[in-house]
Design an enzyme around this catalytic site. Structure first.
Site, mmCIF file in Angstrom:
data_model
loop_
_atom_site.group_PDB
_atom_site.id
_atom_site.type_symbol
_atom_site.label_atom_id
_atom_site.label_comp_id
_atom_site.label_asym_id
_atom_site.label_seq_id
_atom_site.Cartn_x
_atom_site.Cartn_y
_atom_site.Cartn_z
ATOM 1 N N HIS A 98 9.841 30.337 29.835
ATOM 2 C CA HIS A 98 8.653 29.869 30.556
ATOM 3 C C HIS A 98 8.588 28.347 30.358
ATOM 4 O O HIS A 98 9.036 27.840 29.319
ATOM 5 C CB HIS A 98 7.342 30.385 29.968
ATOM 6 C CG HIS A 98 7.163 31.868 29.839
ATOM 7 N ND1 HIS A 98 7.719 32.601 28.839
ATOM 8 C CD2 HIS A 98 6.401 32.730 30.559
ATOM 9 C CE1 HIS A 98 7.330 33.868 28.961
ATOM 10 N NE2 HIS A 98 6.531 33.978 29.987
ATOM 11 N N ASP A 101 7.233 27.445 26.963
ATOM 12 C CA ASP A 101 8.067 27.643 25.763
ATOM 13 C C ASP A 101 8.882 26.407 25.444
ATOM 14 O O ASP A 101 9.328 26.247 24.308
ATOM 15 C CB ASP A 101 9.111 28.756 25.975
ATOM 16 C CG ASP A 101 8.558 29.989 26.627
ATOM 17 O OD1 ASP A 101 7.384 30.287 26.391
ATOM 18 O OD2 ASP A 101 9.309 30.636 27.376
HETATM 19 C C1 XUL Z 1 4.402 40.020 28.490
HETATM 20 C C2 XUL Z 1 5.768 39.857 28.998
HETATM 21 C C3 XUL Z 1 6.173 38.479 29.383
HETATM 22 C C4 XUL Z 1 7.017 38.398 30.620
HETATM 23 C C5 XUL Z 1 7.295 36.994 31.093
HETATM 24 O O1 XUL Z 1 4.093 41.305 28.086
HETATM 25 O O2 XUL Z 1 6.535 40.793 29.056
HETATM 26 O O3 XUL Z 1 6.857 37.934 28.309
HETATM 27 O O4 XUL Z 1 8.249 39.027 30.409
HETATM 28 O O5 XUL Z 1 6.146 36.265 31.321
#
Ligand code: XUL
Ligand code: CO
Length: 434
Positions: A98, A101
């Site tokens: 993300h 991150d």
């Molecule tokens: C949350 C989840 C996230 C997504 C990406 O439960 O799985 O980490 O994979 O935003």
């Protein structure tokens, strides 16, 4: 080089090793016509492995990583160095991230974008120098308090616009880094109470938002897949993307079923009251299977514990469905998994991934053997064999009607006799492979 993982050598396939090694994951071994590495397409999740600090609702950080709290670009770069050292130790072909991150958020959209692009430049260089490829990028539209009432479904249109700007930037960075997919998990796209919520309006906003993302993907020439990740609840009480079938209905309603596929997470399937293989089979049946997040939940606790996989029979049934879907195209196996908060050491992070990769490799081998032997599929075909008869096929064709079928059934004096479903015999058969 960050130095953080210096005490750990790159892992190799060595079934007899007593130390850190792969005992089942042999990247070059052929499984159903493809190298194991190309079947499994493993990815490390940046957020859990390099962002998560080991906190829980009762206590804060337990992990002492030199890059924490990663609130400056210097620390973010140190974290990137450590992450790419770690990828090299595992030899994984992919990673996922993300925006949140990889860089500290700035005090404006422009500063945040500039920082994301600076980190992406560093990633691009490391990727070109033998680092892994990008399985998917995504935007974090749930941590900052501006998103407390959702992003695309927020009652405030300014939040919708802020989220749009953020996704535009993350999608473009994913494109620049040759990402194979772009993921949207609706982190707070849901609600806590109907007393303050208009769900019909919120769904329309979410549909519009996704259409805008798809339009932009085509505009910039991004060839990867757009993936939605279902989850039934947590953080909000009612998440709109509940499960595979719910998301399919949403995509159909907004005309996006041919544009968007799914990233299916094992733990989210369990929260929705389904098995992982159920969700995978549904996605395949509906033509929207994309990728997986391979992290389990604790069956007793009832929330999203994001643990590394460790149950070979379960994973075998999951890869069975994945192989039946034709295997991964743009997708892969992402470990959206985090250590337990007492697992403090660098070696814990390596061992967690190495063990998970071995569990998946074993599961894949079992799944491939079951498919190649064809015994399960032969039993399934036999169960539906009656539908091969021309008169059965005719019922499904355009020329039939309820009346014509009914009249014929009465004329024939039909009296169907139940046939055993043979569940236990089939379970015994699976048990011979695992
Ligand atoms: C949350 C989840 C996230 C997504 C990406 O439960 O799985 O980490 O994979 O935003
Ligand atoms: Co996930």
């Amino acid at each position: 080089m960050s130095g953080y993982f210096d005490s750990i050598s790159p892992l190799t396939f060595d079934p007899d090793s007593e130390g850190l090694a792969f005992r089942h994951y042999d990247p070059d071994q052929m499984v159903m016509g493809k190298r194991m590495e190309d079947q499994l397409r493993f990815a490390v999740a940046y957020w859990h492995s390099f962002g998560w600090e080991g906190g829980d609702p009762f206590g804060g950080r337990t992990f002492e990583r030199p890059w924490f709290p990663a609130d400056t670009m210097e620390l973010a770069i140190m974290r990137a160095d450590a992450a790419f050292d770690f990828f090299r130790i595992l030899g994984v072909p992919f990673f996922c991230f993300h925006d949140h991150d990889v860089r500290p958020e700035g005090d404006s959209l422009a500063v945040s974008r500039d920082r994301l692009n600076r980190i992406a430049d560093i990633f691009a260089e490391k990727m070109a120098n033998g680092g892994p490829r990008l399985l998917w990028g995504t935007a974090n539209l749930f941590t900052n308090r501006r998103y407390m009432a959702g992003a695309a479904t927020n009652p405030d249109p300014d939040v919708f616009a802020y989220a749009a700007a953020t996704v535009r930037d993350c999608l473009e960075v994913t494109h620049r880094l040759d990402g194979e997919n772009y993921v949207l998990w609706g982190g707070r796209e849901g609600y806590e109470t109907l007393l303050n919520t208009d769900p019909g309006q919120e769904l329309d906003h979410m549909g519009r938002f996704l259409s805008l993302v798809v339009e932009h993907k085509h505009k910039i020439g991004f060839k990867g897949a757009i993936l939605l990740e279902p989850k039934p609840q947590e953080p909000t009480k009612h998440q709109y993307d509940y499960d595979v079938a719910t998301v399919y209905g949403f995509l159909k309603r907004y005309g996006l079923e041919n544009e968007v596929k799914l990233n299916i997470e094992q733990g989210h399937a369990i929260l929705a009251g389904h098995s992982f293989e159920h969700e995978l089979a549904m996605a395949n049946a509906l033509g929207i299977f994309g990728s997986v997040d391979m992290n389990r939940n604790d069956y007793q606790s009832g929330w999203d514990t994001d643990q590394f996989p460790n149950n070979v029979p379960e994973i075998a049934l999951a890869y069975y469905e994945i192989l039946k879907a034709g295997g991964f195209a743009s997708g892969g196996t992402n470990f959206d998994a985090r250590l337990r908060r007492q697992s403090l050491d660098p070696v814990d992070l390596v061992a967690a991934h190495a063990g998970a990769m071995d569990v998946c490799a074993r599961g894949l081998k079992v799944a491939a053997a079951m498919l190649e032997d064809d015994k399960l599929e032969a039993a399934r075909r036999a169960r539906y064999a009656g539908w091969q008869r021309p008169e059965a096929q005719a019922m499904l064709g355009a020329g039939s009607s309820l009346e014509s079928i009914a009249d014929k059934a009465m004329a024939q004096g039909l009296d169907p006799q139940p046939v055993s479903g043979r569940q236990e015999i089939l379970e015994n058969l699976v048990n011979r492979y695992v």
